[in-house]
Design a protein around this motif. Structure first.
Motif, PDB file in Angstrom:
ATOM      1  N   VAL A 241       0.846  -1.203   0.000  1.00 36.79           N
ATOM      2  CA  VAL A 241       0.000   0.000   0.000  1.00 36.79           C
ATOM      3  C   VAL A 241       0.878   1.249   0.000  1.00 36.79           C
ATOM      4  O   VAL A 241       0.634   2.194  -0.747  1.00 36.79           O
ATOM      5  CB  VAL A 241      -0.968  -0.002   1.201  1.00 36.79           C
ATOM      6  CG1 VAL A 241      -1.717   1.310   1.296  1.00 36.79           C
ATOM      7  CG2 VAL A 241      -1.943  -1.160   1.082  1.00 36.79           C
ATOM      8  N   ASN A 242       1.928   1.247   0.805  1.00 34.51           N
ATOM      9  CA  ASN A 242       2.829   2.395   0.837  1.00 34.51           C
ATOM     10  C   ASN A 242       3.500   2.604  -0.517  1.00 34.51           C
ATOM     11  O   ASN A 242       3.673   3.731  -0.970  1.00 34.51           O
ATOM     12  CB  ASN A 242       3.883   2.234   1.923  1.00 34.51           C
ATOM     13  CG  ASN A 242       3.292   2.341   3.305  1.00 34.51           C
ATOM     14  OD1 ASN A 242       2.278   3.006   3.500  1.00 34.51           O
ATOM     15  ND2 ASN A 242       3.901   1.678   4.269  1.00 34.51           N
ATOM     16  N   MET A 243       3.886   1.512  -1.167  1.00 35.91           N
ATOM     17  CA  MET A 243       4.508   1.606  -2.482  1.00 35.91           C
ATOM     18  C   MET A 243       3.525   2.198  -3.488  1.00 35.91           C
ATOM     19  O   MET A 243       3.874   3.089  -4.259  1.00 35.91           O
ATOM     20  CB  MET A 243       4.959   0.220  -2.960  1.00 35.91           C
ATOM     21  CG  MET A 243       5.561   0.220  -4.353  1.00 35.91           C
ATOM     22  SD  MET A 243       5.908  -1.426  -4.965  1.00 35.91           S
ATOM     23  CE  MET A 243       4.255  -2.060  -5.192  1.00 35.91           C
ATOM     24  N   LEU A 244       2.279   1.712  -3.460  1.00 37.29           N
ATOM     25  CA  LEU A 244       1.287   2.189  -4.411  1.00 37.29           C
ATOM     26  C   LEU A 244       0.916   3.647  -4.169  1.00 37.29           C
ATOM     27  O   LEU A 244       0.618   4.378  -5.113  1.00 37.29           O
ATOM     28  CB  LEU A 244       0.034   1.312  -4.351  1.00 37.29           C
ATOM     29  CG  LEU A 244       0.222  -0.104  -4.873  1.00 37.29           C
ATOM     30  CD1 LEU A 244      -1.034  -0.917  -4.639  1.00 37.29           C
ATOM     31  CD2 LEU A 244       0.612  -0.115  -6.328  1.00 37.29           C
ATOM     32  N   ARG A 245       0.943   4.080  -2.920  1.00 35.65           N
ATOM     33  CA  ARG A 245       0.629   5.478  -2.619  1.00 35.65           C
ATOM     34  C   ARG A 245       1.642   6.442  -3.222  1.00 35.65           C
ATOM     35  O   ARG A 245       1.344   7.613  -3.427  1.00 35.65           O
ATOM     36  CB  ARG A 245       0.550   5.683  -1.111  1.00 35.65           C
ATOM     37  CG  ARG A 245      -0.709   5.127  -0.523  1.00 35.65           C
ATOM     38  CD  ARG A 245      -0.790   5.411   0.950  1.00 35.65           C
ATOM     39  NE  ARG A 245      -2.061   4.913   1.463  1.00 35.65           N
ATOM     40  CZ  ARG A 245      -2.251   4.509   2.702  1.00 35.65           C
ATOM     41  NH1 ARG A 245      -1.270   4.570   3.574  1.00 35.65           N
ATOM     42  NH2 ARG A 245      -3.432   4.065   3.082  1.00 35.65           N
ATOM     43  N   LYS A 246       2.849   5.966  -3.517  1.00 39.93           N
ATOM     44  CA  LYS A 246       3.895   6.809  -4.103  1.00 39.93           C
ATOM     45  C   LYS A 246       3.746   6.947  -5.619  1.00 39.93           C
ATOM     46  O   LYS A 246       4.415   7.753  -6.229  1.00 39.93           O
ATOM     47  CB  LYS A 246       5.274   6.241  -3.770  1.00 39.93           C
ATOM     48  CG  LYS A 246       5.579   6.294  -2.283  1.00 39.93           C
ATOM     49  CD  LYS A 246       6.906   5.665  -1.981  1.00 39.93           C
ATOM     50  CE  LYS A 246       7.142   5.661  -0.471  1.00 39.93           C
ATOM     51  NZ  LYS A 246       8.409   5.034  -0.130  1.00 39.93           N
ATOM     52  N   GLN A 247       2.881   6.122  -6.217  1.00 38.32           N
ATOM     53  CA  GLN A 247       2.682   6.140  -7.664  1.00 38.32           C
ATOM     54  C   GLN A 247       1.677   7.217  -8.057  1.00 38.32           C
ATOM     55  O   GLN A 247       0.748   7.509  -7.321  1.00 38.32           O
ATOM     56  CB  GLN A 247       2.173   4.773  -8.148  1.00 38.32           C
ATOM     57  CG  GLN A 247       3.052   3.613  -7.769  1.00 38.32           C
ATOM     58  CD  GLN A 247       4.443   3.710  -8.350  1.00 38.32           C
ATOM     59  OE1 GLN A 247       4.613   3.997  -9.525  1.00 38.32           O
ATOM     60  NE2 GLN A 247       5.445   3.492  -7.531  1.00 38.32           N
ATOM     61  N   SER A 248       1.855   7.762  -9.228  1.00 38.37           N
ATOM     62  CA  SER A 248       0.918   8.754  -9.747  1.00 38.37           C
ATOM     63  C   SER A 248      -0.378   8.060 -10.165  1.00 38.37           C
ATOM     64  O   SER A 248      -0.352   7.015 -10.811  1.00 38.37           O
ATOM     65  CB  SER A 248       1.515   9.464 -10.956  1.00 38.37           C
ATOM     66  OG  SER A 248       0.544  10.274 -11.579  1.00 38.37           O
ATOM     67  N   ILE A 249      -1.519   8.661  -9.812  1.00 33.07           N
ATOM     68  CA  ILE A 249      -2.802   8.075 -10.210  1.00 33.07           C
ATOM     69  C   ILE A 249      -3.365   8.748 -11.458  1.00 33.07           C
ATOM     70  O   ILE A 249      -4.400   8.354 -11.963  1.00 33.07           O
ATOM     71  CB  ILE A 249      -3.834   8.141  -9.071  1.00 33.07           C
ATOM     72  CG1 ILE A 249      -4.152   9.585  -8.696  1.00 33.07           C
ATOM     73  CG2 ILE A 249      -3.391   7.331  -7.880  1.00 33.07           C
ATOM     74  CD1 ILE A 249      -5.376   9.738  -7.833  1.00 33.07           C
TER      75      ILE A 249
END
Length: 70
Positions: free
Chosen positions: A13-21
């Protein structure tokens, strides 16, 4: 050996939160899935979103290899 059944996050989840949406906000596929499952965030929905991401990633990779934009 006794294995704990308690949930232990792996940091995904932390990794995905760093990705641009931003790219996903423009995805017709995401809109279609949200219309199909308007009030549910189920395992089934998660699997569909994962598959959609995989498919769109493959398309973007093929477009990149051809020299075009995704």
């Amino acid at each position: 050996m006794i294995k704990s059944i308690e949930f232990e996050p792996k940091g995904i989840v932390n990794m995905l939160r760093k990705q641009s949406i931003t790219p996903y906000c423009m995805s017709e596929g995401v809109d279609e899935l949200l219309r199909e499952f308007p009030n549910a965030a189920t395992h089934k929905m998660a699997f569909y979103m994962f598959m959609l991401g995989y498919i769109e990633g493959k398309r973007a990779d093929r477009a990149r290899r051809k020299g075009g934009a995704a």
